[in-house]
Design an enzyme around this catalytic site. Structure first.
Site, short mmCIF file in Angstrom:
data_model
loop_
_atom_site.label_atom_id
_atom_site.label_comp_id
_atom_site.label_asym_id
_atom_site.label_seq_id
_atom_site.Cartn_x
_atom_site.Cartn_y
_atom_site.Cartn_z
N ASP A 217 0.82 -1.21 0.00
CA ASP A 217 0.00 0.00 0.00
C ASP A 217 0.85 1.25 0.00
O ASP A 217 0.40 2.31 -0.42
CB ASP A 217 -0.94 -0.02 1.21
CG ASP A 217 -2.00 -1.07 1.02
OD1 ASP A 217 -1.70 -2.25 1.27
OD2 ASP A 217 -3.11 -0.73 0.56
C1 LIG Z 1 -2.59 -4.76 -5.10
S1 LIG Z 1 -2.05 -4.50 -3.52
C2 LIG Z 1 -3.51 -4.30 -2.62
C3 LIG Z 1 -3.21 -4.09 -1.16
O1 LIG Z 1 -4.31 -3.38 -0.58
C4 LIG Z 1 -4.87 -4.19 0.43
O2 LIG Z 1 -5.37 -3.44 1.47
P1 LIG Z 1 -6.95 -3.12 1.53
O3 LIG Z 1 -7.67 -4.40 1.20
O4 LIG Z 1 -7.17 -2.65 2.96
O5 LIG Z 1 -7.18 -2.03 0.53
C5 LIG Z 1 -3.73 -5.05 0.89
O6 LIG Z 1 -2.86 -4.34 1.74
C6 LIG Z 1 -3.10 -5.40 -0.42
O7 LIG Z 1 -1.81 -5.87 -0.35
#
Ligand SMILES: CSC[C@H]1O[C@H](OP(=O)(O)O)[C@H](O)[C@@H]1O
Length: 407
Positions: free
Chosen positions: A302
């Site tokens: 992220d």
């Molecule tokens: C393509 S990387 C997506 C990344 O985002 C997710 O977090 P969230 O579901 O809270 O948006 C997660 O950290 C993933 O690795």
């Protein structure tokens, strides 16, 4: 952690609670990346030529209409939601109806393009429109603070605003079109960068193969596939590539409490693509590493600092520590748009805290007594010392070499 020998010669460990890296000096971190120019010829077929991914969004650049797949309802219900304004874009991101760093940036930016195609933006004079766009961008940025891709996409918008202001005479219609074109360009670029990312990253993993037909067992956390991007995904995109290239034994997906991106979304994608996998709870990761001969751990990101420290879904740091202990390579797979060029280390990354309700309920039912005090960070930071390599659309890097991208 530092040891101070006592008089008796025994060592008393003084745990440094602030240590931001796991320093098991008897275990050397696995650091290894390979790049295309080191391999030479490499037979490659972009996934887009093989099959269509699950589509997390639908955008029509002519009508400026945007629909997103509501991920809060998956896997039980497949429902699309119209995004008709920045306010709608903010809401679907904040509520995690769409999530995933690359997808958040694309949906947020496209929601601005949609917003500018209707009142009140349509009848605004230039100065008011300029201020309106700035304010709407700041509002979008407040939706989720850790995923840096949105900040990087809004930076593109800011550059257009600056350039347009110098382009006399000012024209609100020209400004609207420039922003809408930039948003669409960001969307198309995200898909193009995903192909490059998957080529670089898959090559790197395959280059460690003990034989030409070896099949990898890959562990992954959260969801980093077509439901986290506009294309095939980052870490999960590599798993897709390995599968279509007949180089995947199986994926091991962590359910990823408390939002359960793994059990709800990654399992959904892997079943959709008929990819061999098994789902485990987060607490099973160590035992699975010891039991199933995991060849590598692949995770998304992220926000990545210039020294390679990486913010990713909560649980990623513990996975890195476990991988280190089991001598398993640990790779971050992410587009360069996930790198924050403005910070030198992970200590500067703001970690989003999610509502307590998301931790003490499951499917709307209490999983802990009402009023239970919780800690619910959405992300943690894995120190570069535990990362074997950062695999990107612009090449594969040892964490210590990542900053060379921007030198
Ligand atoms: C393509 S990387 C997506 C990344 O985002 C997710 O977090 P969230 O579901 O809270 O948006 C997660 O950290 C993933 O690795």
């Amino acid at each position: 952690m530092s040891n101070t020998p006592s008089e008796s010669g025994e060592q008393n460990c003084i745990v440094d609670d602030n240590a931001d890296s796991f320093d098991a000096s008897d275990l050397k971190p696995i650091k290894k990346v390979v790049n295309l120019h080191e391999i030479g010829d490499y037979a490659w077929t972009p996934l887009a030529e093989i099959g269509n991914p699950l589509r997390s969004l639908e955008y029509n650049p002519d009508t400026k209409t945007l629909r997103i797949l509501d991920q809060l309802l998956l896997p039980g219900e497949t429902k699309h939601v119209e995004v008709k304004s920045v306010e709608d874009g903010y809401a679907v991101i904040k509520n995690m109806q769409v999530r995933g760093a690359p997808l958040i940036a694309t949906v947020g930016t496209l929601s601005l393009a949609v917003d500018l195609n209707q009142e009140p933006a349509l009848s605004m004079e230039y100065d008011m429109l300029f201020s309106y766009i700035e304010e709407r961008c700041q509002h979008l940025l407040s939706s989720r603070p850790t995923a840096i891709n949105l900040k990087n996409s809004i930076n593109q918008i800011d550059k257009i605003l600056d350039l347009d202001l110098r382009n006399m005479p000012v024209d609100p219609a020209r400004l609207r079109k420039s922003i809408q074109d930039a948003a669409y360009h960001w969307y198309i670029s995200e898909m193009a960068e995903n192909d490059l990312l998957l080529k670089n990253a898959t090559l790197c993993i395959e280059s460690f193969s003990p034989s030409s037909n070896y099949k990898f067992t890959i562990m992954t956390i959260c969801n980093t596939g077509s439901l986290a991007t506009s294309s095939f995904g980052t870490a999960l995109g590599v798993i897709r590539q390995l599968h279509v290239r007949n180089r995947l034994e199986k994926a091991i997906a962590l359910e990823t409490r408390p939002y359960n991106q793994g059990s709800r979304l990654t399992a959904y994608e892997l079943l959709h693509d008929k990819i061999p996998f098994m789902l485990i709870t987060d607490s099973m990761a160590a035992a699975a590493m010891r039991t199933f001969g995991v060849d590598a751990v692949l995770v998304g990101a992220d926000q990545i600092a210039l020294n390679g420290d990486t913010a990713n879904k909560i649980g990623t740091y513990s996975l890195a520590v476990l991988a280190h202990h089991h001598k398993i390579p640990f790779y971050v797979v992410a587009p360069v748009s996930t790198i924050n060029q403005r910070i030198l280390s992970g200590s500067a990354i703001k970690i989003e805290e999610r509502p307590a309700l998301e931790l003490i309920t499951f499917n709307g039912k209490p999983s802990a007594p009402q009023g239970t005090p919780v800690w619910n960070p959405a992300f943690d930071v894995t120190p570069a010392s535990l990362i074997s390599g950062i695999l990107t659309d612009k090449g594969n890097f040892l964490p210590e070499n990542l900053a060379s991208l921007f030198a």
